[in-house]
Scaffold this motif. Structure first.
Motif, short mmCIF file in Angstrom:
data_model
loop_
_atom_site.label_atom_id
_atom_site.label_comp_id
_atom_site.label_asym_id
_atom_site.label_seq_id
_atom_site.Cartn_x
_atom_site.Cartn_y
_atom_site.Cartn_z
N LEU A 186 45.35 54.81 41.35
CA LEU A 186 44.22 53.89 41.27
C LEU A 186 43.90 53.63 39.80
O LEU A 186 44.71 53.91 38.93
CB LEU A 186 43.01 54.44 42.03
N THR A 187 42.73 53.08 39.52
CA THR A 187 42.34 52.74 38.15
C THR A 187 40.94 53.25 37.89
O THR A 187 40.14 53.38 38.83
CB THR A 187 42.42 51.21 37.93
N LYS A 188 40.64 53.59 36.65
CA LYS A 188 39.36 54.22 36.32
C LYS A 188 38.58 53.36 35.33
O LYS A 188 39.13 52.84 34.36
CB LYS A 188 39.58 55.61 35.74
N ALA A 223 33.66 54.88 37.68
CA ALA A 223 34.15 54.43 38.98
C ALA A 223 35.66 54.55 39.02
O ALA A 223 36.34 54.34 38.01
CB ALA A 223 33.72 53.01 39.28
N ILE A 224 36.19 54.89 40.18
CA ILE A 224 37.63 54.82 40.45
C ILE A 224 37.81 53.69 41.46
O ILE A 224 37.23 53.71 42.54
CB ILE A 224 38.16 56.15 40.99
N LEU A 225 38.61 52.69 41.07
CA LEU A 225 38.72 51.45 41.83
C LEU A 225 40.16 51.19 42.25
O LEU A 225 41.10 51.76 41.69
CB LEU A 225 38.23 50.28 40.98
N LEU A 226 40.33 50.31 43.24
CA LEU A 226 41.67 49.85 43.58
C LEU A 226 42.19 49.00 42.43
O LEU A 226 41.49 48.12 41.93
CB LEU A 226 41.65 49.04 44.87
N PRO A 227 43.41 49.23 41.98
CA PRO A 227 43.93 48.46 40.85
C PRO A 227 44.14 47.00 41.22
O PRO A 227 44.51 46.67 42.35
CB PRO A 227 45.26 49.15 40.54
N THR A 228 43.88 46.13 40.26
CA THR A 228 44.12 44.70 40.47
C THR A 228 45.55 44.36 40.09
O THR A 228 46.18 45.03 39.28
CB THR A 228 43.14 43.86 39.64
N PRO A 272 44.91 40.76 44.19
CA PRO A 272 44.68 39.81 43.10
C PRO A 272 43.22 39.84 42.64
O PRO A 272 42.32 40.14 43.41
CB PRO A 272 45.05 38.46 43.71
N ILE A 273 43.01 39.53 41.37
CA ILE A 273 41.67 39.53 40.79
C ILE A 273 40.79 38.52 41.51
O ILE A 273 41.20 37.39 41.79
CB ILE A 273 41.75 39.19 39.29
N VAL A 274 39.57 38.93 41.82
CA VAL A 274 38.57 38.02 42.37
C VAL A 274 37.76 37.47 41.20
O VAL A 274 37.18 38.24 40.43
CB VAL A 274 37.64 38.74 43.36
N ALA A 275 37.72 36.16 41.04
CA ALA A 275 37.03 35.55 39.91
C ALA A 275 35.53 35.84 39.96
O ALA A 275 34.95 36.03 41.03
CB ALA A 275 37.27 34.03 39.91
N GLY A 276 34.92 35.89 38.79
CA GLY A 276 33.48 36.05 38.71
C GLY A 276 32.99 37.48 38.77
O GLY A 276 31.82 37.73 39.08
N ARG A 277 33.83 38.45 38.46
CA ARG A 277 33.40 39.85 38.46
C ARG A 277 32.36 40.09 37.37
O ARG A 277 32.44 39.51 36.29
CB ARG A 277 34.60 40.77 38.23
N GLN A 278 31.41 40.95 37.68
CA GLN A 278 30.38 41.29 36.71
C GLN A 278 30.07 42.79 36.74
O GLN A 278 30.20 43.44 37.79
CB GLN A 278 29.07 40.54 37.00
N LEU A 279 29.66 43.30 35.60
CA LEU A 279 28.98 44.58 35.54
C LEU A 279 27.48 44.29 35.54
O LEU A 279 27.00 43.47 34.75
CB LEU A 279 29.35 45.35 34.27
N VAL A 280 26.76 44.95 36.44
CA VAL A 280 25.34 44.67 36.62
C VAL A 280 24.55 45.96 36.37
O VAL A 280 24.84 47.00 36.95
CB VAL A 280 25.05 44.14 38.03
N SER A 316 40.76 37.23 33.17
CA SER A 316 42.11 37.61 32.75
C SER A 316 42.31 39.12 32.68
O SER A 316 43.44 39.59 32.51
CB SER A 316 42.40 37.01 31.36
N LYS A 317 41.22 39.89 32.82
CA LYS A 317 41.30 41.34 32.67
C LYS A 317 41.75 42.01 33.96
O LYS A 317 41.05 41.97 34.98
CB LYS A 317 39.94 41.90 32.25
N SER A 318 42.92 42.66 33.91
CA SER A 318 43.41 43.44 35.04
C SER A 318 43.05 44.91 34.83
O SER A 318 43.22 45.44 33.74
CB SER A 318 44.93 43.31 35.17
N PHE A 319 42.56 45.53 35.89
CA PHE A 319 42.38 46.98 35.89
C PHE A 319 43.61 47.56 36.57
O PHE A 319 43.68 47.65 37.79
CB PHE A 319 41.09 47.37 36.60
N LYS A 320 44.59 47.96 35.76
CA LYS A 320 45.91 48.29 36.28
C LYS A 320 45.99 49.72 36.79
O LYS A 320 45.21 50.59 36.41
CB LYS A 320 46.96 48.07 35.19
N GLN A 321 46.96 49.94 37.66
CA GLN A 321 47.21 51.26 38.21
C GLN A 321 47.41 52.28 37.10
O GLN A 321 48.20 52.06 36.17
CB GLN A 321 48.45 51.21 39.10
#
Length: 308
Positions: free
Chosen positions: A164-166, A228-233, A241-249, A266-271
């Motif tokens: 996953l990605t951190k 957070a540990i997230l599913l890699p994009t 695939p990346i979902v457009a409009g991601r935000q940190l809130v 354009s930012k991928s959170f890679k494996q």
């Protein structure tokens, strides 16, 4: 350099007549069992450098060069009871090499899941409360002509890597803010796919395309850090695939004020990547910079940014 956890499997030459967790004599052949020990580097786990008491891994032994289970050794549970990196099989879970000397390959994963669905374990990043439980790591080692893996060459090393990605945030109070204002801060990331599955045997991911959701990061009570540990994009044709409009809130507990930062599309959170962001919350804006730490180098030199 990416740090990895190594599990070393060593054969113990034991006397006949022992329990089913040891080597046993079967006529002219001896069943050779695995004895497991392991060490973890500081960045391997979500929270610290050590295994926890009771951590369990799942082990598969397959015929060399195939996905055919050898000796029924499928999803065998090995446990480090003391968290010291010394693993022992759960009852009736001992892995034995084929007595005919056939070569084998090994696959393993963490954290262990007993009730697999169609051979796959569930992955759910929707809740970040227990991050060790979602820090999926896998390992594989294969038999080769130079280094065969069989009962006569039974020392097996498994190098675990993150699947996953951190995301790691360090948060500070800026202009018009006091440190106390951060207490109880809520931090979220939007537009995330959180559910999927992983097949240890085929080494394949599956990600549920819907629903896309907002995930609350695991945030310190002081509000000064969040993880957070997230599913890699992946790319547009990939499984996530990346979902457009991601935000940190960021939401202040005391006043309810909300601050947002747009994550570049354009930012991928890679494996295997660990991306660390330094956040300064000013009364009217956010200042954001990004640098690189371990897992893998995820930010490729850092990403400056600001938001209001």
């Amino acid at each position: 350099m990416k740090k990895q956890a190594l599990l070393v499997f060593a054969v113990a030459a034991l006397l006949p007549g022992c329990s089913n967790d040891t080597d046993t004599d079967t006529g002219n052949d001896t069943r050779v069992s695995l004895q497991v020990s392991g060490g973890i580097s500081i960045q391997t786990r979500a929270q610290d450098k050590d295994w926890n008491k009771g951590d369990a891994i799942g082990i598969y032994m397959v015929d060399a060069g195939s996905m055919d289970i050898a000796e029924g050794a499928e999803n065998r549970r090995y446990i480090t009871a003391e968290g010291d990196g010394k693993f022992s099989p759960a009852p009736d879970n001992t892995v034995y090499f084929p007595v005919d000397g056939s070569a084998t390959d090994f696959l393993a994963y963490y954290p262990f899941e007993a009730a697999l669905t169609d051979g796959a374990l569930s992955v759910d990043a929707g809740s970040q409360t227990d991050q060790a439980a979602i820090d999926l790591m896998t390992a594989k080692t294969v038999s080769t002509a130079d280094e065969p893996l069989d009962k006569n060459h039974s020392k097996v090393s498994l190098a675990f890597t993150h699947r996953l990605t951190k995301l790691s945030l360090t948060i500070a109070a800026g202009n018009g803010m006091a440190a106390e204002d951060l207490a109880g801060l809520e931090v979220e990331i939007t537009n995330q796919r959180a559910k999927g599955s992983y097949s240890p045997l085929s080494e394949t991911f599956s990600v549920a395309s819907e629903p896309v959701q907002t995930i609350a990061l695991n945030t310190a009570a002081s509000g000064t850090s969040a993880v957070a540990i997230l599913l890699p994009t992946t790319g547009p044709e990939g499984i996530n695939p990346i979902v457009a409009g991601r935000q940190l809130v960021f939401t202040l507990a005391g006043t309810g004020e909300v601050f947002r930062w747009d994550i570049p599309d354009s930012k991928s959170f890679k494996q295997g990547d660990k991306n660390i962001y330094d956040i300064t919350i000013n009364r009217t804006s956010l200042d954001v910079t990004a640098t690189i730490v371990d897992w893998n180098e995820g930010n490729e030199g850092g990403e400056p940014g600001s938001a209001e």
